[in-house]
Design a protein around this motif. Structure first.
Motif, mmCIF file in Angstrom:
data_model
loop_
_atom_site.group_PDB
_atom_site.id
_atom_site.type_symbol
_atom_site.label_atom_id
_atom_site.label_comp_id
_atom_site.label_asym_id
_atom_site.label_seq_id
_atom_site.Cartn_x
_atom_site.Cartn_y
_atom_site.Cartn_z
ATOM 1 N N ARG A 150 -11.859 -16.923 26.133
ATOM 2 C CA ARG A 150 -11.353 -17.107 24.633
ATOM 3 C C ARG A 150 -12.133 -16.149 23.793
ATOM 4 N N LEU A 151 -13.479 -16.245 24.021
ATOM 5 C CA LEU A 151 -14.431 -15.501 23.051
ATOM 6 C C LEU A 151 -14.250 -13.886 23.254
ATOM 7 N N ALA A 152 -13.830 -13.334 24.487
ATOM 8 C CA ALA A 152 -13.689 -12.013 24.692
ATOM 9 C C ALA A 152 -12.292 -11.636 24.068
ATOM 10 N N GLY A 153 -11.504 -12.525 24.103
ATOM 11 C CA GLY A 153 -10.123 -12.311 23.550
ATOM 12 C C GLY A 153 -10.358 -12.093 21.743
ATOM 13 N N GLY A 154 -11.026 -13.043 21.434
ATOM 14 C CA GLY A 154 -11.041 -13.219 19.927
ATOM 15 C C GLY A 154 -11.879 -11.952 19.366
ATOM 16 N N THR A 155 -12.703 -11.586 20.144
ATOM 17 C CA THR A 155 -13.732 -10.556 19.731
ATOM 18 C C THR A 155 -12.835 -9.284 19.840
ATOM 19 N N THR A 156 -12.053 -9.026 20.892
ATOM 20 C CA THR A 156 -11.373 -7.716 21.100
ATOM 21 C C THR A 156 -10.329 -7.769 19.984
ATOM 22 N N VAL A 157 -9.709 -8.599 19.467
ATOM 23 C CA VAL A 157 -8.478 -8.756 18.613
ATOM 24 C C VAL A 157 -9.171 -8.454 17.074
ATOM 25 N N ALA A 158 -10.562 -8.935 16.923
ATOM 26 C CA ALA A 158 -11.216 -8.477 15.545
ATOM 27 C C ALA A 158 -11.583 -6.968 15.587
ATOM 28 N N VAL A 159 -11.961 -6.469 16.848
ATOM 29 C CA VAL A 159 -12.353 -4.990 16.751
ATOM 30 C C VAL A 159 -10.980 -4.230 16.419
ATOM 31 N N LEU A 160 -9.911 -4.845 16.927
ATOM 32 C CA LEU A 160 -8.474 -4.053 16.887
ATOM 33 C C LEU A 160 -8.082 -3.902 15.377
ATOM 34 N N CYS A 161 -8.176 -5.226 14.879
ATOM 35 C CA CYS A 161 -8.091 -5.393 13.501
ATOM 36 C C CYS A 161 -8.910 -4.419 12.483
ATOM 37 N N LEU A 162 -10.275 -4.272 12.855
ATOM 38 C CA LEU A 162 -11.017 -3.368 12.161
ATOM 39 C C LEU A 162 -10.592 -1.768 12.520
ATOM 40 N N LEU A 163 -10.072 -1.588 13.572
ATOM 41 C CA LEU A 163 -9.673 -0.100 13.985
ATOM 42 C C LEU A 163 -8.362 0.380 13.112
ATOM 43 N N VAL A 164 -7.749 -0.774 12.935
ATOM 44 C CA VAL A 164 -6.012 -0.535 12.727
ATOM 45 C C VAL A 164 -6.163 -0.496 11.124
ATOM 46 N N ILE A 165 -7.168 -0.815 10.586
ATOM 47 C CA ILE A 165 -7.341 -0.732 9.038
ATOM 48 C C ILE A 165 -7.780 0.458 8.436
ATOM 49 N N VAL A 166 -8.304 1.220 9.250
ATOM 50 C CA VAL A 166 -9.007 2.443 8.928
ATOM 51 C C VAL A 166 -8.161 3.556 8.441
ATOM 52 N N PRO A 167 -6.952 3.801 8.993
ATOM 53 C CA PRO A 167 -6.055 4.831 8.449
ATOM 54 C C PRO A 167 -5.421 4.497 6.992
ATOM 55 N N PRO A 168 -5.039 3.171 6.844
ATOM 56 C CA PRO A 168 -4.487 2.732 5.519
ATOM 57 C C PRO A 168 -5.639 3.046 4.410
ATOM 58 N N LEU A 169 -6.751 2.390 4.783
ATOM 59 C CA LEU A 169 -8.070 2.510 3.717
ATOM 60 C C LEU A 169 -8.383 3.723 3.476
ATOM 61 N N SER A 170 -8.368 4.746 4.534
ATOM 62 C CA SER A 170 -8.466 6.035 4.266
ATOM 63 C C SER A 170 -7.757 6.884 3.358
ATOM 64 N N LEU A 171 -6.367 6.428 3.511
ATOM 65 C CA LEU A 171 -5.684 7.002 2.616
ATOM 66 C C LEU A 171 -5.586 6.371 1.094
ATOM 67 N N ALA A 172 -6.080 5.164 1.233
ATOM 68 C CA ALA A 172 -6.281 4.471 -0.172
ATOM 69 C C ALA A 172 -7.532 5.036 -0.818
ATOM 70 N N GLN A 173 -8.536 5.643 0.023
ATOM 71 C CA GLN A 173 -9.526 6.104 -0.621
ATOM 72 C C GLN A 173 -9.455 7.525 -0.986
ATOM 73 N N PHE A 174 -8.222 8.247 -0.334
ATOM 74 C CA PHE A 174 -7.712 9.557 -1.052
ATOM 75 C C PHE A 174 -6.937 9.423 -2.399
ATOM 76 N N GLY A 175 -6.108 8.216 -2.256
ATOM 77 C CA GLY A 175 -5.665 8.114 -3.497
ATOM 78 C C GLY A 175 -6.467 7.781 -4.687
#
Length: 436
Positions: A134-159
């Motif tokens: 359960r700890l491994a699954g939750g940690t992996t999901v947290a990492v995935l969430c951090l990775l997936v927000i990078v592109p839209p937040l980068s575009l927000a920075q450009f804007g």
């Protein structure tokens, strides 16, 4: 017992679970739990690209189908817009309110993607996992969430950077009458004759340190003075570089002549205006009195309407010219325009924040923000437009005079018109021509 595992249900007669005890079936379910966990994490990872896949697999058909439909509609609209409305994107990128909306939308998209990953994992995560899994699954999901927000937040920075650049560099003042006519004519070219043109004075400020090592004098000095004439329908542009040694300059306040020694060159008009802002007719706040006096003088000298100026220092030109590795040698006399066309968009995006900082620190202009959307159309056509550089020389030992008819003839040429011969009838030689 693992919820939903066929092996964990009651064994039917002669079925695969016949003769197995409950503890054996639970152990088999726990043995497959890591595999099911890996499957859940994999599906959650791809859910931002294929939203609804996790819900379809979990049996939530209505919600999964809705998410997939929304994704397909959004991708179709984006593809059509990218292929047909490039000028519209440029126009929106020049509007600070829309850029602020883009920043907000990107932040919301980042939050939705992270929520989608979390929910996709939640509907597929197997029950009965050991605490470590359960700890491994939750940690992996947290990492995935951090990775997936990078592109839209980068575009927000450009804007955000683009909005800051526009609000900092471009004036929030009134639009000059000629530019008002330009904006009103966008989309209605058939109702009026002739090629509409917009003249902008390009001022190269701050000579190279090798020639003038005193930086204290750079503030009041300019080098190259160029009149850029743009056809707003086609994007064709003519760059008329005025000779640096022009003498007998008819300095113009906007309403009357200004006394100016005949032996001083055109570049000194900037210093005169910077030192004496009271010379400008009309009053009111002026961003750069030196550039304003130089702009009015050039307009009066060439007999052309020049509503705006753009002043760029020498270091800024070098930095802006180096936006990326060129794919071909820059043409002589047109290095900036050649490199601008040859630059790959990804190279610009990678260095956009630094380039924006250079632009803010190096560019001064009185072009108002409200005119930028009207200029988006010509800007979108620069790749196919005809860029012509005219660099006239005196052709004699004496310094050229500002009153030469030849300069007015060259300034009156329509953008994109055939390049004149090496020695046109005006008698003024041309040192460089096409930038294409």
């Amino acid at each position: 017992m693992v919820d939903g595992d066929p092996a964990g249900g009651p064994a039917e007669a002669g079925g695969p679970g016949a003769g197995r005890t409950g503890s054996e079936r639970a152990g088999a379910g726990r043995g497959r739990a890591p595999l099911r966990l890996a499957q859940a994490l994999l599906i959650a990872a791809v859910s931002p690209l294929v939203p609804g896949i996790a819900h379809l697999r979990a049996g939530r058909v209505r919600l999964g189908g809705t998410l997939l439909g929304l994704q397909a509609a959004a991708l179709t609209a984006a593809a059509l817009a990218a292929g047909r409305y490039r000028a519209l994107f440029l126009e929106l990128s020049a509007r600070p309110p829309w850029l602020l909306a883009l920043v907000a939308a990107c932040v919301a998209l980042a939050a939705l993607w992270a929520l989608l990953i979390g929910h996709s994992y939640a509907v597929l995560a197997p029950e009965g996992l050991a605490p470590l899994w359960r700890l491994a699954g939750g940690t992996t999901v947290a990492v995935l969430c951090l990775l997936v927000i990078v592109p839209p937040l980068s575009l927000a920075q450009f804007g955000y950077v683009q909005r800051h650049l526009i609000r900092t560099v471009f004036a929030d003042g009134p639009v000059a009458p000629a530019a008002v006519r330009l904006a009103a004519r966008q989309g209605g070219a058939a109702r009026w004759p002739g090629a509409p043109r917009l003249n902008v004075l390009l001022i190269g400020a701050a000579p190279d340190a090798a020639r003038d090592p005193d930086p204290a004098r750079d503030v009041d000095r300019v080098g190259d003075v160029t009149l850029a004439s743009v056809d707003v329908r086609s994007g064709d542009t003519t760059l008329l570089a005025l000779p640096a040694g022009l003498r007998r300059v008819p300095v113009w306040s906007g309403a009357e002549p200004v006394p100016f020694p005949p032996g001083r060159p055109l570049a000194d008009v900037y210093r005169e205006g910077a030192a004496h802002p009271e010379l400008l007719a009309g009053g009111g706040p002026v961003r750069d009195p030196g550039a304003e006096l130089l702009k009015r003088t050039v307009a009066h000298m060439l007999g052309q309407d020049v509503p705006y100026y753009v002043k760029v220092d020498a270091s800024g030109v070098r930095a802006l010219s180096g936006t990326g590795a060129p794919t071909a040698p820059a043409k002589k006399g047109c290095p900036f325009w050649a490199k601008l066309r040859e630059t790959e968009p990804l190279a610009v995006l990678k260095r956009y924040q630094r380039l924006a900082r250079v632009f803010i620190n190096s560019v001064n202009t009185d072009v108002p923000r409200r005119l930028l959307p009207a200029l988006a159309g010509p800007a979108a056509k620069i790749e196919d437009a005809e860029i012509t550089s005219l660099r006239p020389a005196a052709g004699a030992a004496a310094a050229p005079r500002a009153g030469q008819v030849a300069l007015r003839v060259l300034a009156a040429r329509a953008p994109g018109a055939p390049v004149p011969a090496a020695r046109p009838v005006t008698g003024l030689p041309i040192l460089s021509v096409s930038c294409n």
